[in-house]
Design an enzyme around this catalytic site. Structure first.
Site, PDB file in Angstrom:
ATOM      1  N   HIS A 130      10.893  -3.974   4.306  1.00  0.00           N
ATOM      2  CA  HIS A 130       9.513  -4.353   3.965  1.00  0.00           C
ATOM      3  C   HIS A 130       9.400  -4.756   2.491  1.00  0.00           C
ATOM      4  CE1 HIS A 130       5.035  -3.920   4.422  1.00  0.00           C
ATOM      5  NE2 HIS A 130       5.125  -3.768   3.108  1.00  0.00           N
ATOM      6  N   GLU A 131       9.849  -3.870   1.607  1.00  0.00           N
ATOM      7  CA  GLU A 131       9.701  -4.150   0.169  1.00  0.00           C
ATOM      8  C   GLU A 131      10.588  -5.322  -0.250  1.00  0.00           C
ATOM      9  OE1 GLU A 131       7.260  -3.043  -1.308  1.00  0.00           O
ATOM     10  OE2 GLU A 131       6.735  -1.233  -0.204  1.00  0.00           O
ATOM     11  N   HIS A 134       8.933  -8.563   0.485  1.00  0.00           N
ATOM     12  CA  HIS A 134       7.980  -8.982  -0.561  1.00  0.00           C
ATOM     13  C   HIS A 134       8.708  -9.700  -1.698  1.00  0.00           C
ATOM     14  CE1 HIS A 134       4.432  -7.257   1.153  1.00  0.00           C
ATOM     15  NE2 HIS A 134       4.746  -5.988   0.936  1.00  0.00           N
ATOM     16  N   HIS A 140       2.057  -9.526   3.796  1.00  0.00           N
ATOM     17  CA  HIS A 140       1.975  -8.681   4.985  1.00  0.00           C
ATOM     18  C   HIS A 140       1.801  -9.539   6.221  1.00  0.00           C
ATOM     19  CE1 HIS A 140       0.974  -4.949   2.434  1.00  0.00           C
ATOM     20  NE2 HIS A 140       2.263  -5.058   2.675  1.00  0.00           N
TER      21      HIS A 140
HETATM   22 ZN   LIG Z   1       3.800  -4.264   1.672  1.00  0.00          ZN
END
Ligand SMILES: [Zn+2]
Ligand SMILES: [Zn+2]
Length: 175
Positions: A130-131, A134, A140
Protein backbone atom coordinates in the site's frame (compact mmCIF):
# COMPACT_ATOMS: atom_id res chain seq x y z
CA UNK A 1 19.94 -1.52 -11.55
CA UNK A 2 17.62 0.22 -9.15
CA UNK A 3 16.34 -1.46 -6.03
CA UNK A 4 13.74 -1.15 -3.35
CA UNK A 5 15.53 -0.92 0.00
CA UNK A 6 13.88 -2.51 3.03
CA UNK A 7 15.07 -1.00 6.27
CA UNK A 8 14.06 -2.62 9.58
CA UNK A 9 14.26 0.13 12.20
CA UNK A 10 15.54 -1.14 15.54
CA UNK A 11 14.28 -4.64 14.73
CA UNK A 12 16.83 -7.43 15.00
CA UNK A 13 16.91 -9.83 12.03
CA UNK A 14 13.15 -10.25 11.71
CA UNK A 15 12.28 -13.76 10.44
CA UNK A 16 9.57 -12.32 8.15
CA UNK A 17 11.95 -10.12 6.15
CA UNK A 18 12.46 -12.72 3.42
CA UNK A 19 8.71 -13.12 2.89
CA UNK A 20 8.20 -9.39 2.74
CA UNK A 21 11.02 -9.01 0.27
CA UNK A 22 9.64 -11.75 -2.00
CA UNK A 23 6.18 -10.18 -1.92
CA UNK A 24 7.50 -6.74 -2.87
CA UNK A 25 9.71 -8.09 -5.65
CA UNK A 26 6.78 -10.04 -7.11
CA UNK A 27 4.35 -7.15 -6.86
CA UNK A 28 6.52 -4.40 -8.33
CA UNK A 29 8.91 -6.44 -10.46
CA UNK A 30 11.93 -4.71 -8.90
CA UNK A 31 14.71 -6.34 -6.88
CA UNK A 32 14.53 -5.59 -3.18
CA UNK A 33 17.41 -5.48 -0.74
CA UNK A 34 17.46 -5.40 3.04
CA UNK A 35 19.81 -3.01 4.73
CA UNK A 36 20.10 -0.88 7.83
CA UNK A 37 20.32 2.88 8.06
CA UNK A 38 20.96 4.64 11.34
CA UNK A 39 17.61 6.01 12.48
CA UNK A 40 17.29 8.06 15.65
CA UNK A 41 13.88 6.94 16.93
CA UNK A 42 13.92 9.02 20.13
CA UNK A 43 14.19 12.13 17.92
CA UNK A 44 10.78 11.26 16.43
CA UNK A 45 9.09 10.68 19.80
CA UNK A 46 6.30 13.02 20.86
CA UNK A 47 5.97 12.86 24.65
CA UNK A 48 2.58 14.61 24.66
CA UNK A 49 1.07 11.88 22.45
CA UNK A 50 3.31 9.02 23.57
CA UNK A 51 3.71 8.16 19.88
CA UNK A 52 6.27 8.62 17.13
CA UNK A 53 6.01 11.05 14.23
CA UNK A 54 5.99 9.04 11.01
CA UNK A 55 7.02 12.16 9.09
CA UNK A 56 10.15 12.65 11.22
CA UNK A 57 11.14 9.00 10.75
CA UNK A 58 10.52 9.33 7.01
CA UNK A 59 12.72 12.42 6.81
CA UNK A 60 15.64 10.54 8.38
CA UNK A 61 15.05 7.50 6.20
CA UNK A 62 15.33 9.43 2.94
CA UNK A 63 18.06 11.87 3.99
CA UNK A 64 20.90 9.99 2.25
CA UNK A 65 19.46 7.43 -0.15
CA UNK A 66 21.89 4.96 -1.78
CA UNK A 67 22.57 5.86 -5.42
CA UNK A 68 20.68 2.83 -6.74
CA UNK A 69 17.67 3.27 -4.45
CA UNK A 70 14.40 3.45 -6.37
CA UNK A 71 12.38 3.33 -3.13
CA UNK A 72 13.14 3.04 0.58
CA UNK A 73 10.69 1.36 2.94
CA UNK A 74 11.31 1.63 6.67
CA UNK A 75 9.66 -0.90 8.99
CA UNK A 76 9.28 -0.09 12.66
CA UNK A 77 7.23 -1.42 15.55
CA UNK A 78 6.57 1.86 17.36
CA UNK A 79 3.15 3.54 17.27
CA UNK A 80 3.06 6.13 14.48
CA UNK A 81 1.02 9.30 14.06
CA UNK A 82 0.59 12.31 11.82
CA UNK A 83 -0.80 15.46 13.45
CA UNK A 84 -4.33 15.24 12.00
CA UNK A 85 -4.89 11.54 12.84
CA UNK A 86 -5.00 9.48 16.03
CA UNK A 87 -2.61 6.98 14.46
CA UNK A 88 -1.40 5.73 11.08
CA UNK A 89 -0.32 2.27 9.92
CA UNK A 90 2.25 3.99 7.73
CA UNK A 91 3.10 7.05 5.70
CA UNK A 92 4.50 7.51 2.21
CA UNK A 93 5.66 10.30 -0.05
CA UNK A 94 3.26 10.42 -2.96
CA UNK A 95 5.39 9.88 -6.05
CA UNK A 96 8.52 10.11 -3.89
CA UNK A 97 11.23 7.76 -2.72
CA UNK A 98 10.29 6.97 0.87
CA UNK A 99 7.70 5.16 2.94
CA UNK A 100 7.45 3.82 6.46
CA UNK A 101 5.15 1.22 8.00
CA UNK A 102 4.62 0.11 11.58
CA UNK A 103 3.90 -3.31 13.01
CA UNK A 104 2.51 -1.80 16.20
CA UNK A 105 -1.20 -1.96 15.32
CA UNK A 106 -0.79 -4.97 13.03
CA UNK A 107 -0.17 -7.27 15.99
CA UNK A 108 -3.17 -9.05 17.53
CA UNK A 109 -1.65 -8.34 20.92
CA UNK A 110 -2.48 -4.65 20.49
CA UNK A 111 -6.19 -5.61 20.36
CA UNK A 112 -5.98 -7.99 23.30
CA UNK A 113 -6.17 -11.06 21.03
CA UNK A 114 -3.86 -14.09 20.93
CA UNK A 115 -0.75 -13.40 18.88
CA UNK A 116 -0.81 -14.69 15.29
CA UNK A 117 2.52 -14.20 13.57
CA UNK A 118 1.32 -15.26 10.12
CA UNK A 119 -1.55 -12.80 10.25
CA UNK A 120 0.82 -10.03 11.30
CA UNK A 121 3.15 -10.77 8.38
CA UNK A 122 0.21 -10.79 5.94
CA UNK A 123 -0.91 -7.42 7.26
CA UNK A 124 2.64 -6.11 6.98
CA UNK A 125 2.86 -7.21 3.35
CA UNK A 126 -0.46 -5.52 2.50
CA UNK A 127 0.50 -2.25 4.18
CA UNK A 128 3.98 -2.30 2.65
CA UNK A 129 2.54 -2.72 -0.86
CA UNK A 130 0.00 0.00 0.00
CA UNK A 131 2.59 2.57 1.08
CA UNK A 132 5.01 1.68 -1.72
CA UNK A 133 2.09 2.06 -4.14
CA UNK A 134 1.77 5.68 -2.98
CA UNK A 135 5.48 6.23 -3.69
CA UNK A 136 4.79 5.05 -7.25
CA UNK A 137 2.13 7.78 -7.47
CA UNK A 138 -0.97 5.70 -6.77
CA UNK A 139 -3.90 7.24 -4.91
CA UNK A 140 -6.39 5.25 -2.85
CA UNK A 141 -8.30 2.74 -4.90
CA UNK A 142 -12.00 1.93 -4.84
CA UNK A 143 -11.44 -1.77 -5.69
CA UNK A 144 -12.37 -3.63 -2.51
CA UNK A 145 -9.59 -6.22 -2.56
CA UNK A 146 -6.83 -3.96 -3.86
CA UNK A 147 -3.87 -3.22 -1.57
CA UNK A 148 -4.38 0.49 -2.34
CA UNK A 149 -7.87 0.40 -0.84
CA UNK A 150 -7.77 2.72 2.20
CA UNK A 151 -7.59 1.07 5.64
CA UNK A 152 -8.71 2.92 8.74
CA UNK A 153 -8.91 -0.10 11.02
CA UNK A 154 -7.01 -3.36 11.09
CA UNK A 155 -10.24 -5.13 10.06
CA UNK A 156 -10.06 -3.16 6.80
CA UNK A 157 -6.58 -4.52 6.18
CA UNK A 158 -7.85 -8.06 6.71
CA UNK A 159 -10.50 -7.51 4.03
CA UNK A 160 -8.04 -6.67 1.26
CA UNK A 161 -5.21 -8.52 -0.46
CA UNK A 162 -1.53 -7.71 -0.81
CA UNK A 163 -1.99 -7.43 -4.57
CA UNK A 164 -2.67 -4.48 -6.80
CA UNK A 165 -5.85 -4.50 -8.89
CA UNK A 166 -5.58 -4.30 -12.70
CA UNK A 167 -6.27 -0.53 -12.69
CA UNK A 168 -3.46 0.18 -10.23
CA UNK A 169 -1.08 -2.16 -12.04
CA UNK A 170 -1.92 -0.40 -15.28
CA UNK A 171 -1.40 3.05 -13.78
CA UNK A 172 2.20 2.26 -12.83
CA UNK A 173 3.02 0.38 -16.00
CA UNK A 174 2.88 -3.16 -14.63
CA UNK A 175 0.03 -4.45 -16.78
ZN1 LIG B 1 -2.88 5.14 1.78
ZN1 LIG C 1 -6.32 -0.71 -7.09
Amino acid sequence: MSRIYLVPIHLNAPEWLGRLRACIEKTFGIRAKCCSFPIDLPAAFDPARNQYSSSLILQQLIANPPADARKILGITDVDLFIPILTYVFGEAQLDGIGAVVSLHRLKNRFYGLPEDNDLMVERLMKESVHELGHTFGLFHCAWFGCALNASTYVEDIDQKSCELCPDCRNAIGLA
